[in-house]
Design a protein around this motif. Structure first.
Motif, short mmCIF file in Angstrom:
data_model
loop_
_atom_site.label_atom_id
_atom_site.label_comp_id
_atom_site.label_asym_id
_atom_site.label_seq_id
_atom_site.Cartn_x
_atom_site.Cartn_y
_atom_site.Cartn_z
N LEU A 41 0.87 -1.17 0.00
CA LEU A 41 0.00 0.00 0.00
C LEU A 41 0.90 1.22 0.00
O LEU A 41 1.69 1.40 0.93
CB LEU A 41 -0.91 -0.01 1.23
CG LEU A 41 -1.82 -1.24 1.34
CD1 LEU A 41 -2.45 -1.31 2.73
CD2 LEU A 41 -2.89 -1.20 0.26
N ASP A 42 0.80 2.04 -1.04
CA ASP A 42 1.68 3.21 -1.14
C ASP A 42 1.39 4.20 -0.02
O ASP A 42 2.29 4.57 0.73
CB ASP A 42 1.49 3.91 -2.49
CG ASP A 42 2.00 3.08 -3.66
OD1 ASP A 42 2.85 2.19 -3.44
OD2 ASP A 42 1.55 3.33 -4.79
N LEU A 43 0.14 4.65 0.08
CA LEU A 43 -0.24 5.61 1.11
C LEU A 43 -1.55 5.16 1.76
O LEU A 43 -2.47 4.73 1.07
CB LEU A 43 -0.46 7.00 0.50
CG LEU A 43 0.72 7.64 -0.23
CD1 LEU A 43 0.26 8.92 -0.93
CD2 LEU A 43 1.85 7.94 0.74
N VAL A 44 -1.58 5.26 3.07
CA VAL A 44 -2.82 5.04 3.81
C VAL A 44 -3.14 6.38 4.46
O VAL A 44 -2.33 6.91 5.23
CB VAL A 44 -2.69 3.93 4.88
CG1 VAL A 44 -4.00 3.72 5.61
CG2 VAL A 44 -2.20 2.62 4.23
N MET A 45 -4.30 6.93 4.10
CA MET A 45 -4.64 8.27 4.56
C MET A 45 -6.05 8.29 5.13
O MET A 45 -6.78 7.31 4.99
CB MET A 45 -4.51 9.26 3.39
CG MET A 45 -3.11 9.24 2.78
SD MET A 45 -2.80 10.57 1.62
CE MET A 45 -2.34 11.88 2.74
N ARG A 46 -6.38 9.38 5.77
CA ARG A 46 -7.74 9.56 6.28
C ARG A 46 -8.36 10.76 5.60
O ARG A 46 -7.73 11.79 5.43
CB ARG A 46 -7.72 9.82 7.79
CG ARG A 46 -7.59 8.53 8.55
CD ARG A 46 -8.56 8.47 9.71
NE ARG A 46 -8.39 7.21 10.39
CZ ARG A 46 -9.25 6.21 10.31
NH1 ARG A 46 -10.36 6.33 9.63
NH2 ARG A 46 -9.02 5.09 10.95
N ASP A 47 -9.62 10.59 5.24
CA ASP A 47 -10.44 11.67 4.71
C ASP A 47 -11.66 11.71 5.62
O ASP A 47 -12.62 10.97 5.41
CB ASP A 47 -10.82 11.38 3.25
CG ASP A 47 -11.56 12.55 2.60
OD1 ASP A 47 -11.74 13.59 3.26
OD2 ASP A 47 -11.96 12.40 1.43
N GLY A 48 -11.57 12.50 6.68
CA GLY A 48 -12.62 12.49 7.70
C GLY A 48 -12.59 11.14 8.41
O GLY A 48 -11.56 10.71 8.91
N GLU A 49 -13.73 10.46 8.40
CA GLU A 49 -13.84 9.15 9.05
C GLU A 49 -13.45 8.00 8.11
O GLU A 49 -13.43 6.85 8.52
CB GLU A 49 -15.28 8.94 9.54
CG GLU A 49 -15.70 9.91 10.62
CD GLU A 49 -14.86 9.76 11.89
OE1 GLU A 49 -14.71 8.63 12.39
OE2 GLU A 49 -14.34 10.79 12.37
N THR A 50 -13.18 8.31 6.86
CA THR A 50 -12.90 7.28 5.86
C THR A 50 -11.41 7.02 5.75
O THR A 50 -10.61 7.94 5.62
CB THR A 50 -13.45 7.71 4.48
OG1 THR A 50 -14.85 7.97 4.60
CG2 THR A 50 -13.22 6.63 3.43
#
Length: 122
Positions: A41-50
């Motif tokens: 996985l290149d990047l694991v990010m958060r977009d609010g609760e997602t």
């Protein structure tokens, strides 16, 4: 002469710039370069609760096609399997999304094409 080490360093640089670009657009970085069964996985990010799993694809130019064209169904399956492993390993249960960030050019002149929800886990 360029070798695999140069390509890895270039890839790491582009992924850092990609993470910065996404953070400037409101996402927060959770992790990068997460190796999981059958994939990375290149990047694991958060977009609010997602929780957002971002695949970063880079090409210096589009002579051999746009980077978005490199996300095959086989690649999608690998990313989904890696994401499931990441969720299980970290004991997470949350909304998830798969994004692709296509990057073209060479630093510092890069163009970003962000496709949020590029594919679904099937």
């Amino acid at each position: 002469m360029t070798g695999p080490a140069d390509a890895r360093a270039r890839g790491a640089q582009v992924e850092r710039l990609a993470a910065d670009w996404l953070m400037a657009r409101g996402l927060t970085l959770e992790a990068s370069n997460q190796h999981a069964k059958g994939g990375e996985l290149d990047l694991v990010m958060r977009d609010g609760e997602t929780l957002v799993f971002v695949e970063v694809r880079h090409r210096a130019d589009c002579r051999h096609g746009h980077p978005l064209e490199t996300i095959t169904t086989t690649k999608q399956r690998r990313l989904i399997r890696a994401a499931r492993f990441y969720l299980q390993r970290n004991r997470l249960s949350c909304a998830c999304r798969f994004d692709v960030l296509a990057v073209t050019g060479t630093p510092p002149r890069l163009e970003f094409d962000w496709v949020a929800g590029a594919f679904e886990a099937f």
